[in-house]
Design a protein around this motif. Structure first.
Motif, short mmCIF file in Angstrom:
data_model
loop_
_atom_site.label_atom_id
_atom_site.label_comp_id
_atom_site.label_asym_id
_atom_site.label_seq_id
_atom_site.Cartn_x
_atom_site.Cartn_y
_atom_site.Cartn_z
N UNK A 133 0.84 -1.32 -0.20
CA UNK A 133 -0.02 -0.05 -0.03
C UNK A 133 0.78 1.28 -0.06
N UNK A 134 1.98 1.22 0.97
CA UNK A 134 2.69 2.27 0.91
C UNK A 134 3.53 2.48 -0.69
N UNK A 135 3.92 1.57 -1.15
CA UNK A 135 4.42 1.60 -2.68
C UNK A 135 3.53 2.18 -3.59
N UNK A 136 2.19 1.70 -3.43
CA UNK A 136 1.12 2.46 -4.05
C UNK A 136 1.01 3.84 -4.10
N UNK A 137 0.80 4.12 -2.96
CA UNK A 137 0.80 5.59 -2.43
C UNK A 137 2.21 6.44 -3.17
N UNK A 138 3.26 5.91 -2.88
CA UNK A 138 4.52 6.34 -3.36
C UNK A 138 4.45 6.79 -4.95
N UNK A 139 4.12 5.69 -5.71
CA UNK A 139 3.81 5.58 -7.01
C UNK A 139 3.02 6.78 -7.54
N UNK A 140 1.91 6.93 -6.68
CA UNK A 140 1.06 7.89 -7.22
C UNK A 140 1.46 9.26 -7.04
N UNK A 141 2.39 9.51 -5.91
CA UNK A 141 2.94 11.14 -5.46
C UNK A 141 3.95 11.34 -6.82
N UNK A 142 4.64 10.04 -7.05
CA UNK A 142 5.80 10.32 -8.03
C UNK A 142 5.12 10.92 -9.34
N UNK A 143 4.27 10.09 -9.80
CA UNK A 143 3.41 10.20 -11.06
C UNK A 143 2.92 11.60 -11.22
N UNK A 144 2.32 11.95 -9.96
CA UNK A 144 1.81 13.61 -10.03
C UNK A 144 2.88 14.55 -10.10
N UNK A 145 3.90 14.43 -9.52
CA UNK A 145 5.08 15.29 -9.52
C UNK A 145 5.73 15.40 -10.88
N UNK A 146 5.84 14.04 -11.47
CA UNK A 146 6.40 14.25 -12.65
C UNK A 146 5.71 14.77 -13.56
N UNK A 147 4.10 14.61 -13.73
CA UNK A 147 3.43 15.13 -14.76
C UNK A 147 3.19 16.62 -14.55
N UNK A 148 3.05 17.14 -13.20
CA UNK A 148 2.60 18.38 -13.13
C UNK A 148 3.70 19.51 -12.32
N UNK A 149 4.67 18.86 -11.72
CA UNK A 149 5.70 19.50 -11.04
C UNK A 149 6.95 19.40 -11.39
N UNK A 150 7.39 19.39 -12.55
CA UNK A 150 8.63 18.87 -12.90
C UNK A 150 9.62 19.93 -12.90
N UNK A 151 8.90 21.14 -13.40
CA UNK A 151 9.58 22.64 -13.16
C UNK A 151 9.96 23.09 -11.93
N UNK A 152 8.83 22.85 -10.89
CA UNK A 152 8.98 23.24 -9.82
C UNK A 152 10.26 22.33 -9.09
N UNK A 153 10.30 21.32 -9.43
CA UNK A 153 11.35 20.19 -8.74
C UNK A 153 12.68 20.71 -9.28
N UNK A 154 12.66 21.19 -10.44
CA UNK A 154 14.13 21.41 -10.89
C UNK A 154 14.55 22.88 -10.02
N UNK A 155 13.52 23.73 -10.17
CA UNK A 155 13.61 25.00 -9.21
C UNK A 155 14.12 24.77 -7.88
N UNK A 156 13.58 23.80 -7.11
CA UNK A 156 14.00 23.52 -5.69
C UNK A 156 15.30 22.79 -5.62
N UNK A 157 15.89 22.29 -6.70
CA UNK A 157 16.99 21.83 -6.67
C UNK A 157 17.97 22.66 -6.58
N UNK A 158 17.64 23.79 -7.57
CA UNK A 158 18.26 25.05 -7.68
C UNK A 158 18.66 25.97 -6.30
N UNK A 159 17.40 25.87 -5.66
CA UNK A 159 17.25 26.55 -4.45
C UNK A 159 18.09 26.13 -3.40
N UNK A 160 18.30 24.55 -3.34
CA UNK A 160 18.91 23.75 -2.55
C UNK A 160 20.44 23.92 -2.53
N UNK A 161 20.80 24.62 -3.62
CA UNK A 161 22.29 24.74 -3.85
C UNK A 161 22.52 25.95 -3.22
N UNK A 162 21.85 26.90 -3.08
CA UNK A 162 22.14 28.08 -2.40
C UNK A 162 22.54 28.04 -0.91
#
Length: 210
Positions: free
Chosen positions: A121-150
């Motif tokens: 069940x945890x793996x199922x939820x994890x896959x759902x979260x990962x799918x949503x982030x890849x589909x809708x929030x990839x640009x935000x993910x890249x921005x967050x990586x840039x912010x973390x380097x600061x």
């Protein structure tokens, strides 16, 4: 356990906030979360003590702020769910004197099934979260990586200090222009809202005159 359980229930709220047109939280996902909550059980007093894992305050801001915040929340859920999966213990056989007990196999099977069920069940939820982030929030993910380097800039480095001063002029100009443009856009929207009713009124007057 309390932080984990609060995070699990916050996931439903987070995914609801992540909704865009054409996307919804699947029924199977909701059912899976409810089943997991029975395993990660805490008291109502603890659940509703006014200290959520993720604040809703950023969700009252602009769409850009919401998307950046929710992108960070989804990334945090990925790490949390992966940690929860790793926490699931590996079942070990019941032994005495180095020998497996006669009824141990049935007990092991039931224990393994229960633990694997939670892990699945945890793996199922994890896959759902990962799918949503890849589909809708990839640009935000890249921005967050840039912010973390600061966070890892070497403040004591002479090279960093000199380069930062050299780059400040154009970065300051970019920041100023962005802020000015945002203010100008808000001003234009306010003017448009004020003039729209007047135009409608003029049209109605012209129609009556004709």
């Amino acid at each position: 356990m309390s932080t984990t359980a609060r995070a699990v229930i916050c996931l439903t709220l987070c995914l609801a906030a992540c909704q865009v047109r054409g996307f919804y939280v699947p029924q199977e996902m909701n059912r899976t979360i409810q089943k997991l909550l029975r395993h990660y059980e805490i008291s109502d007093e603890m659940r509703f003590n006014g200290n959520p894992v993720f604040s809703r305050t950023p969700l009252s801001g602009k769409i850009e702020t919401k998307k950046l915040f929710l992108g960070a929340v989804l990334e945090t859920y990925e790490k949390l769910l992966e940690h929860m999966i790793k926490q699931r213990p590996t079942p070990s056989p019941q032994t005495t004197g180095g020998k497996v007990l006669p009824n141990a196999n049935n007990a092991i099977g039931a224990e393994t099934g229960s633990k694997e069920d939670v892990r699945g069940k945890l793996n199922y939820i994890l896959n759902k979260v990962q799918d949503l982030r890849r589909m809708r929030y990839q640009q935000q993910h890249e921005l967050l990586k840039s912010l973390q380097t600061l966070k890892h800039i070497k403040m004591d480095s002479l090279e960093v200090q000199s380069k930062a001063l050299w780059e400040l002029s154009w970065l300051y100009e970019e920041a100023s222009d962005l802020s000015t443009n945002a203010i100008e856009q808000r001003r234009r929207r306010r003017q448009a809202r004020k003039t729209r009713p007047r135009l409608t009124g003029r049209k109605q007057t012209n129609n009556k005159t004709g």
